[in-house]
Design a protein around this motif. Structure first.
Motif, PDB file in Angstrom:
ATOM      1  N   ARG A 115       6.867   5.662  12.096  1.00 44.29           N
ATOM      2  CA  ARG A 115       7.493   5.343  10.801  1.00 44.29           C
ATOM      3  C   ARG A 115       6.725   4.222  10.108  1.00 44.29           C
ATOM      4  N   GLU A 117       3.639   3.302  10.577  1.00 45.62           N
ATOM      5  CA  GLU A 117       2.319   3.787  10.144  1.00 45.62           C
ATOM      6  C   GLU A 117       2.420   4.500   8.802  1.00 45.62           C
ATOM      7  N   ARG A 118       3.431   5.369   8.645  1.00 44.25           N
ATOM      8  CA  ARG A 118       3.621   6.073   7.365  1.00 44.25           C
ATOM      9  C   ARG A 118       3.922   5.082   6.239  1.00 44.25           C
ATOM     10  N   ASN A 120       3.011   1.919   6.127  1.00 44.24           N
ATOM     11  CA  ASN A 120       1.797   1.162   5.819  1.00 44.24           C
ATOM     12  C   ASN A 120       0.780   1.985   5.036  1.00 44.24           C
ATOM     13  N   VAL A 121       0.693   3.271   5.296  1.00 44.77           N
ATOM     14  CA  VAL A 121      -0.211   4.120   4.513  1.00 44.77           C
ATOM     15  C   VAL A 121       0.213   4.104   3.052  1.00 44.77           C
ATOM     16  N   LEU A 122       1.499   4.256   2.811  1.00 51.77           N
ATOM     17  CA  LEU A 122       2.003   4.237   1.438  1.00 51.77           C
ATOM     18  C   LEU A 122       1.786   2.863   0.793  1.00 51.77           C
ATOM     19  N   ASP A 124      -0.555   0.701   1.639  1.00 49.89           N
ATOM     20  CA  ASP A 124      -2.007   0.561   1.441  1.00 49.89           C
ATOM     21  C   ASP A 124      -2.495   1.317   0.212  1.00 49.89           C
ATOM     22  N   ASP A 125      -1.918   2.490  -0.021  1.00 50.03           N
ATOM     23  CA  ASP A 125      -2.361   3.331  -1.141  1.00 50.03           C
ATOM     24  C   ASP A 125      -1.750   2.923  -2.477  1.00 50.03           C
ATOM     25  N   GLU A 126      -0.478   2.539  -2.465  1.00 46.57           N
ATOM     26  CA  GLU A 126       0.263   2.385  -3.719  1.00 46.57           C
ATOM     27  C   GLU A 126       0.668   0.962  -4.094  1.00 46.57           C
ATOM     28  N   ARG A 128      -0.516  -2.455  -2.095  1.00 47.18           N
ATOM     29  CA  ARG A 128      -1.437  -3.555  -1.790  1.00 47.18           C
ATOM     30  C   ARG A 128      -2.595  -3.688  -2.780  1.00 47.18           C
TER      31      ARG A 128
END
Length: 186
Positions: A115, A117-118, A120-122, A124-126, A128
């Motif tokens: 959870r 990781e998902r 943090n991906v969001l 990182d993309d949207e 940060r």
């Protein structure tokens, strides 16, 4: 010794972002809310020795310094520039110095790790990239059930919009993948 390429204002009138020609770290964020927390970091300690400095945040090729609002930025920026120029560049630091501290989030269950990781991906993309552009960032402190605890860094730490509007925007965005999540800034 890093050279300052540019100095940018941020949405937080009490924070300035110094853009450097070479990195101070290799992807390791350093964030300090006071001199005591920065005592083992020579650059941050030198910056906190300057009157009016209240927060130091840096990573790679930029550093954001926040002041208490009582100083003239033109004068303060000149003072801040000296320790930045005197700091060792990342290329001069050992791998041991550059290594990131162990992450307290490693105690999560495998399901919560996925959870996070998902999430943090969001982030990182949207999220940060926009916060970093403005001289700040956010650090995930923990995930407990449906509560995600974050800490704003740099210019975002004392910016009124990050505490309210940005926080709600992050929460609403994360609800697209975690419908019951609550985001709390510490």
């Amino acid at each position: 010794m890093p050279k300052i390429a540019d100095i940018e204002g941020t949405p937080n009138k009490n924070a300035l972002k110094f853009i450097l020609k070479e990195p101070l770290t290799w992807g390791v964020a350093r964030s300090y809310d006071n001199a005591e927390a920065a005592k083992d970091d020579p650059l941050a300690s030198a910056l906190f020795d300057i009157d009016h400095v209240t927060n130091v945040f840096y990573i790679d090729q930029w550093i954001t310094v926040t002041q208490d609002g009582d100083a003239n930025w033109q004068d303060l920026a000149r003072e801040i520039a000296d320790p930045i120029r005197a700091a060792p560049a990342a290329s001069a630091q050992s791998a041991e110095t550059v290594a990131a501290a162990s992450n307290a989030l490693s105690d999560l269950s495998p399901e919560d790790q996925l959870r996070l990781e998902r999430i943090n991906v969001l982030l990182d993309d949207e999220v940060r990239p926009y916060l970093q552009h403005d001289g700040g960032d956010l650090h995930v402190l923990g995930l407990e059930g449906n509560i995600l605890r974050i800490h704003y860094q740099g210019a975002c730490g004392t910016c009124p919009s990050s505490i309210s509007g940005t926080l709600r925007g992050i929460e609403n965005m994360l609800k697209t993948i975690e419908p019951d999540i609550q985001v709390i800034a510490s």
